[in-house]
Design an enzyme around this catalytic site. Structure first.
Site, PDB file in Angstrom:
ATOM      1  CD  GLU A 177      -2.763   1.341   2.421  1.00 35.06           C
ATOM      2  OE1 GLU A 177      -3.646   2.222   2.435  1.00 35.06           O
ATOM      3  OE2 GLU A 177      -2.562   0.571   3.381  1.00 35.06           O
ATOM      4  CE  LYS A 214      -6.604   0.131   1.668  1.00 32.07           C
ATOM      5  NZ  LYS A 214      -7.100  -0.302   2.992  1.00 32.07           N
TER       6      LYS A 214
END
Length: 297
Positions: A177, A214
């Site tokens: 992420e 993400k």
């Protein structure tokens, strides 16, 4: 090796991943939005008890099932607790058909070169071993990009993939992420740089490695489609990043193949004082709208 049934659920499932992973730093704000201020708890342990009660209430809501919620990201203290008498990860998979993930990052370093890298993670190997024992499928690790700085973004992505390799060694699937701050003045430029850096790293991965990404909802719709289609990427999920649920859903619906992994946008409108009927209605409406945006296009 990752659980094959869970892998299929993530790869082919028509739904989104719930982010139930507020940590020590973000929990007070999450509780306040839920209607619980700091006067209600006198210690971190009491604070974590209260946030666990909120998470358990979400996870046991009638609408929170694998039909629309294919995965959930847990905070370590949630993984170590029970929901309805079962360890949390076990409850999610066995009772709800929801694939469990674990947040493993321990916060951010100070900003340098337009990014914030992850702090060191003490006891990482032991934590990953425990996660496997508890039936967790994968992990999530967050760093932040604040500017279109090529050197900083390269360092950010390099750190993400290095940590991801350690996760893979334990038989887990990492969600990398590298968040881009939605308020970055050169957000679109940063997204183009991030796409290039991630692609370079993906192309060096062994053919047996699966990762997830993400990413912040982009300015240019479908800019991340090459990542979604990459053979080493199991799924690309989107963070809401401070956008309202309506704004996040609108942006998400424009990105084919990208699904949600919302936290605050998921819990928007929930309150500690709500009756079970009102609570379940509110979370049900949220799940329905986020699911619809995730499968649009």
């Amino acid at each position: 090796m990752p659980n094959a049934e869970q892998k299929q659920k993530i790869a082919a499932g028509q739904g989104f991943i719930a982010a139930l992973d507020q940590s020590g730093g973000s929990t007070p704000k999450a509780l306040k939005l839920y209607g619980i201020d700091e006067s209600r708890y006198a210690s971190d342990e009491e604070m974590f008890d209260l946030i666990h009660q909120m998470r358990a209430r979400i996870a046991t809501a009638p609408a929170f099932t694998g039909d629309k919620v294919i995965g959930a990201i847990l905070f370590e203290k949630t993984m170590d607790r029970d929901i309805s008498g079962k360890p949390s990860a076990q409850f999610l998979w066995e009772e709800r058909g929801v694939v469990p993930f674990l947040k493993i990052d321990k916060g951010l370093e100070e900003e340098a070169n337009g990014v914030q890298l992850m702090k060191p993670i003490p006891g990482l190997s032991e934590l990953l071993t425990r996660a496997v024992e508890k039936g967790v499928f994968g992990t999530k690790e967050r760093s932040v990009i604040h500017a279109a700085n090529a050197e900083g973004i390269a360092a950010n992505v390099a750190q993400q993939f290095e940590l991801g390799a350690q996760v893979v060694e334990h038989g887990l699937v990492p969600i990398l992420e590298p968040e881009i701050n939605i308020n970055a003045p050169d957000k679109a430029e940063a997204e183009a740089m991030l796409l290039d850096e991630i692609t370079k790293r993906l192309d060096t991965l062994p053919g047996t490695t699966d990762i997830m990404l993400k990413l912040t909802l982009p300015e240019q719709a479908n800019i991340y489609k090459p990542l979604i289609d990459h053979p080493r990427v199991l799924k690309v999920v989107a963070l809401s990043g401070g956008y309202s649920r309506d704004e996040a859903n609108t942006r998400l619906a424009q990105n084919t193949g990208m699904v949600a992994s919302f936290s605050r946008a998921l819990t928007e409108g929930l309150g500690d004082g709500q009756s079970d009927t009102a609570f379940n209605t509110t979370i049900g409406e949220a799940i329905t709208s986020i699911h619809a945006a995730s499968v649009a296009g």
